[in-house]
Design a protein around this motif. Structure first.
Motif, short mmCIF file in Angstrom:
data_model
loop_
_atom_site.label_atom_id
_atom_site.label_comp_id
_atom_site.label_asym_id
_atom_site.label_seq_id
_atom_site.Cartn_x
_atom_site.Cartn_y
_atom_site.Cartn_z
N ALA A 5 -4.14 2.03 5.17
CA ALA A 5 -5.44 1.49 5.58
C ALA A 5 -5.35 -0.03 5.57
N GLU A 6 -5.86 -0.65 6.62
CA GLU A 6 -5.74 -2.10 6.78
C GLU A 6 -7.12 -2.76 6.68
N ARG A 7 -7.20 -3.80 5.85
CA ARG A 7 -8.47 -4.51 5.64
C ARG A 7 -8.27 -6.01 5.80
N LYS A 48 -10.10 -0.62 10.97
CA LYS A 48 -10.35 0.57 11.78
C LYS A 48 -10.67 1.72 10.83
N PRO A 49 -11.35 2.75 11.30
CA PRO A 49 -11.74 3.85 10.40
C PRO A 49 -10.55 4.45 9.67
N TRP A 50 -10.74 4.69 8.38
CA TRP A 50 -9.69 5.27 7.54
C TRP A 50 -10.00 6.76 7.35
N THR A 51 -9.57 7.54 8.29
CA THR A 51 -9.94 8.96 8.31
C THR A 51 -8.87 9.86 7.70
N LYS A 52 -7.65 9.37 7.62
CA LYS A 52 -6.55 10.18 7.07
C LYS A 52 -6.16 9.61 5.71
N HIS A 53 -6.37 10.39 4.66
CA HIS A 53 -6.10 9.92 3.30
C HIS A 53 -4.82 10.50 2.72
N THR A 54 -4.07 11.22 3.56
CA THR A 54 -2.79 11.80 3.14
C THR A 54 -1.65 11.10 3.87
N CYS A 55 -0.69 10.61 3.13
CA CYS A 55 0.47 9.94 3.72
C CYS A 55 1.42 10.98 4.32
N ASN A 56 2.25 10.53 5.24
CA ASN A 56 3.22 11.44 5.86
C ASN A 56 4.21 11.99 4.84
N CYS A 57 4.37 11.28 3.72
CA CYS A 57 5.30 11.76 2.67
C CYS A 57 4.65 12.82 1.79
N GLY A 58 3.34 13.03 1.98
CA GLY A 58 2.63 14.06 1.22
C GLY A 58 1.71 13.51 0.14
N ASN A 88 -10.76 -12.43 -2.72
CA ASN A 88 -10.96 -13.88 -2.67
C ASN A 88 -9.71 -14.61 -2.18
N SER A 89 -8.96 -13.94 -1.32
CA SER A 89 -7.68 -14.48 -0.85
C SER A 89 -7.51 -14.19 0.63
N PRO A 90 -8.18 -14.94 1.51
CA PRO A 90 -8.12 -14.66 2.95
C PRO A 90 -6.68 -14.59 3.46
N GLY A 91 -6.43 -13.58 4.27
CA GLY A 91 -5.12 -13.43 4.90
C GLY A 91 -4.12 -12.63 4.10
N THR A 92 -4.43 -12.31 2.84
CA THR A 92 -3.47 -11.54 2.05
C THR A 92 -3.33 -10.12 2.58
N GLU A 93 -2.12 -9.60 2.48
CA GLU A 93 -1.89 -8.21 2.87
C GLU A 93 -2.22 -7.25 1.73
N LEU A 94 -2.56 -7.80 0.57
CA LEU A 94 -2.83 -6.95 -0.59
C LEU A 94 -4.26 -6.44 -0.65
N LEU A 95 -5.00 -6.58 0.45
CA LEU A 95 -6.26 -5.85 0.59
C LEU A 95 -6.03 -4.49 1.25
N ASN A 96 -4.84 -4.30 1.77
CA ASN A 96 -4.51 -3.05 2.44
C ASN A 96 -4.19 -1.96 1.42
N THR A 97 -4.28 -0.72 1.87
CA THR A 97 -3.84 0.42 1.04
C THR A 97 -2.46 0.85 1.49
N TYR A 98 -1.54 0.89 0.53
CA TYR A 98 -0.18 1.34 0.80
C TYR A 98 0.10 2.58 -0.04
N CYS A 99 0.96 3.42 0.47
CA CYS A 99 1.37 4.60 -0.28
C CYS A 99 2.22 4.15 -1.48
N PRO A 100 1.84 4.52 -2.70
CA PRO A 100 2.62 4.11 -3.87
C PRO A 100 3.98 4.81 -3.98
N GLN A 101 4.19 5.85 -3.16
CA GLN A 101 5.46 6.58 -3.22
C GLN A 101 6.47 6.09 -2.19
N CYS A 102 6.01 5.91 -0.94
CA CYS A 102 6.96 5.50 0.10
C CYS A 102 6.68 4.12 0.67
#
Length: 590
Positions: free
Chosen positions: A285-287, A299-309, A266-280
């Protein structure tokens, strides 16, 4: 007999159907009221349930019935949560399953009303769906008994659990005694392998409740996605309870100390709809905002593993092509459609709930809803919308009076626009970086008033708009910026964001940014006041009318109260969250 579906434990007999109003006692057995069925079934994207970590972008069939075991103030689906018979034709579980298969849906999800009110119906639906290889889930307050949940947990694949708060006090506002069953059930579902995401409403004053919710969930698992729903005040909820988007973003940051994935809705424009890696901290994933309590992947979120592992806890595969709902379909947008119809009926003096439901039943088919979706986007065609509703309600005279009031003011603005044109305007919602769709009413009001909406240059659309880059605004240099009257942002936050994003358009540098009064630009006949407001701000001193006097005349004629006495919130039909004339007070739908 005592009902054991949920922890309320209602006594159901020949004289009582319980809190939900959907169960009956027959031969010493509690069964679903035979009149209860599914009143709607529409394909949606899973993110509008919302579910973010379950089969991303998957196409599911959304179904809903009627009834709820809770009585929450400000409910966004009050009509369906009521236990009133709406007189609609209904679908059986087998018909729902056939529809899901025919429309190539991955599964079925029950939303809008509480499945505890339709437990036996939903159980049968789940059984038939699983037999046909479909996924099954629901949105729920999760107040089930542990016996019921033990049975249901074996039949469902996913649940979005709406948490009302942490304390027993917060649950008492919804008419139940304790929060304990909810957290117990979440732990039980998680242990059974059901995919669980939780949503919790944030309103001013419940910050400590949210922190306690996060702490408690983290003890079950910090990997459970938590969706923070910024409170939007409908019904009789005062607007003071609505936190700003900036305030909501700050509370989400605090919740992230306990939970790995915190999302803000309910907050248009917020970046907190995105998925960020909690470690790095990398963006995974951008929404963007996709209507009330909804989002969509960019865009399709096909990779669910971050580069940090780090591996994001996602269940299922991502659909490469995201399903896009038409018009009012999808998630909770259908409730806003009813709000718009309700708004016209209220202005025509139709306050009887039964009459409103009769009109809604007559226009709730998909084709008519699409027709209405198009009619409400243009000032002139909106008058056709009024005529349509007036005809369905048998109140052509009152509809004519409302249309006449609007036409007279439109003619005044049209004359002004003929002498003043070419004024570049940008229309956004919530954030300077969320642009409303080119074809929406708000942008058409700007053009009707002689302005040039730069939103018309956008080639892409969303619901109700899309994220844009600062460069788009700077390049087209609007002289005036308007912020939506539905989902807004305080001007001090807006200007701060413009500075943060280096937005240097004339409108910003000359401080010509205006927040439209609530529901003055979309969703209600009050848009005519918004049109006057827009024209006055674009061409100061040239309109020749006093906006407050115009508002007072509108409010007195169509609401029976003065504008000065109104305490508006975000409701389309209610002019005030309190202080309505007594004959209107009984009409409380959001």
């Amino acid at each position: 007999m005592k009902c054991r579906v949920c922890e309320i434990g209602c006594d159901i007999n020949d004289h009582s159907k319980g809190r939900c109003g959907t169960y009956v006692s027959v031969d010493n057995t509690i069964i679903q009221d035979p009149a209860i069925g599914y009143m709607g079934a529409y394909p949606i994207s899973i993110e509008t349930v919302p579910m973010l970590h379950f089969y991303p972008s998957g196409k599911f069939l959304q179904v809903f019935s009627t009834g709820c075991n809770f009585q929450c103030p400000g409910c966004v689906a009050r009509l369906l949560a009521s236990n009133k018979s709406l007189g609609w034709p209904t679908l059986s579980p087998s018909q729902v399953v056939s529809k899901a298969i025919h429309q190539d849906c991955k599964g079925i999800v029950s939303t809008l009303n509480e499945p505890a009110a339709n437990y036996y119906l939903f159980r049968e639906l789940a059984i038939q769906a699983k037999e046909n290889g479909l996924l099954v889930g629901c949105s729920t307050n999760c107040y089930f008994t542990d016996d019921t949940l033990g049975e249901l947990g074996k039949l469902v694949d996913f649940m979005n659990v709406g948490i009302k708060g942490y304390s027993n006090r917060s649950y008492r506002t919804c008419g139940v005694s304790s929060s304990i069953p909810v957290f117990r059930n979440i732990a039980m579902l998680f242990g059974m392998g059901v995919h669980v995401e939780v949503s919790v409403v944030y309103h001013r004053g419940n910050e400590e409740e949210l922190l306690q919710v996060a702490k408690t969930l983290s003890e079950i698992s910090p990997t459970i996605p938590i969706q923070v729903m910024r409170f939007i005040p409908f019904g009789d909820a005062p607007i003071e309870l609505e936190p700003s988007i900036g305030e909501a973003e700050r509370i989400c940051t605090s919740l992230s100390d306990y939970m790995d994935h915190v999302y803000l809705f309910n907050s248009p424009g917020t970046e907190l709809l995105n998925t960020y890696c909690p470690q790095c901290g990398d963006l995974l994933a951008e929404r963007e905002f996709h209507g009330p309590m909804g989002s969509r992947l960019l865009k399709p979120w096909t990779k669910h593993t971050c580069n940090c592992g780090y591996v994001v806890p996602v269940t299922g595969t991502t659909a490469i092509e995201s399903y896009s709902e038409a018009g009012f379909m999808g998630g909770y947008r259908i409730s806003r459609a009813f709000g718009m119809v309700h708004a016209v009926l209220t202005c025509m003096g139709i306050l009887d709930e039964r009459k409103m439901l009769e009109v809604w039943r007559d226009i709730s088919d998909t084709d008519t809803l699409m027709q209405i979706h198009h009619l409400i986007q243009q000032p002139c065609s909106y008058l056709e919308f009024i005529s349509l509703i007036a005809e369905k309600a048998g109140t052509q005279e009152q509809g004519g009076q409302l249309s006449s009031f609007i036409k007279k003011r439109m003619e005044l603005v049209h004359s002004l626009a003929a002498e003043n044109s070419g004024h570049p305007v940008y229309y956004c919602m919530g954030s300077p970086l969320f642009a409303l769709n080119a074809g929406r009413m708000e942008n058409n009001l700007v053009n009707f008033a002689g302005g040039q909406s730069i939103n018309k240059l956008l080639q892409k659309e969303g619901k109700p708009g899309i994220n844009v880059q600062p460069g788009f605004i700077n390049e087209h240099n609007p002289k005036t910026i308007f912020i939506s009257g539905f989902l807004s942002r305080p001007l001090y936050e807006f200007y701060s964001q413009c500075q943060q994003y280096s937005i240097e358009a004339d409108a910003v540098m000359e401080q010509r940014v205006y927040a439209i009064p609530p529901s003055w630009d979309f969703g209600s006949p009050r848009w005519i006041l918004g049109l006057l407001y827009i024209a006055d701000k674009m061409y100061p001193g040239k309109l020749g009318v006093d906006i407050k006097k115009e508002a007072d005349e509108f409010y007195r004629r169509f609401y029976g109260m003065s504008f000065e006495d109104a305490h508006p919130n975000r409701s389309f039909h209610r002019p005030s969250s309190s202080g309505w004339p007594r004959n209107i007070m009984g009409c409380t739908h959001a």
